[in-house]
Design a protein around this motif. Sequence first.
Motif: not given
Length: 355
Positions: A183-191, A200-209
């Motif tokens: 959870e901490g790593a995912a939150a850091a990547v989203h930030r 858009r950058g946050e959506d790109a992270v979600t899309l990558a997952g």
Amino acid sequence: MTTLRRPDLTSITLAVLFIGALIVGAFLILQPFLGAMIWATMIVVATWPMLLWLQRKLWGRRSIAVALMTIALLLVFVVPLTLAVATVATHSEEIVETVRSVATTAWPALPEQLARVPIFGPTLVGIWQQASRLGIGDAFKQLQPYVAGVSKWLVSGAGTAGNLLVQFLLTLIIAALMYAGGEGAAAAVHRFGRRLGGQRGEDAVTLAGQAIRGVALGVGVTALVQSVLAGIGLAIAGVPAAGLLTAVVFMLCIAQLGPIIILLPATIWLFYQDATGWGTFLLVWTIVVGSLDNVLRPILIKRGADLPLLLIFAGVIGGLLAFGLVGIFVGPVVLAVAYKLLSAWMNEPPAPAEH
């Protein structure tokens, strides 16, 4: 009256150079671990829902869930892939010699029993006769110079058994750590994505997952199922070196080439050895296993991410050629993110005109 302060170009240049040097230094230090880190990230992202489900069943105990998931990865995913790559790399010279012997062998005639197999027999005989008239044996001879190159690629990509074991252990350890603090790593990547490109950058992270999960389910699970079924069929039919052929089938399925490249010649070999019953069995088994990906892979990919199959295919092949085994997952993820961002940009409504 205040005067505008001119930017200090020297300070800006030195700061950029310093940051660039830090990035290069960090990359060089982490380079030996990048492969294992990428594999662990792909595995953890793909299996994260399973970890959460297991944690709920274990009364919320994350440590027990992480331990069970690590053992499951050891038995189900990492070990089969490692053994397959090691087997193919170890027998690469044997594979080369087999292909060379095929190139120098006269084109054999199929047994008459094959033509009497219902539905598929006459079709296979016709294809075989047409191929023999086209001179496929000469094509094999022209491919001989490339066979050695493929062998070297297999050995260099897979490495020795010791290197594979080290990479396997690193992948397992990093995956366990990611499971524990995901959870901490995912939150850091989203930030990081939000800081880099806003929403858009946050959506790109979600899309990558989502792309990682879709590729892992669609490509990895389908390849594992097809290779296991192909190995069972080869072993039951009594084909020699069934274990080695199963490993080759797994690699071919990962590369999106399918199991028929191995199963069909094995079927023809059985008919050529007058084992008509086992040849018929393996022929039917080949058709079932070979067509399984047309049903299973789209269902699994749609569960992870709604992506075109052509994009997944191009990403797997291109990533494999560009980055080796890691590129099997990196290629589709990069293409998926680019495809989704381009689609979002094209479908974005135009800004209202100012009056």
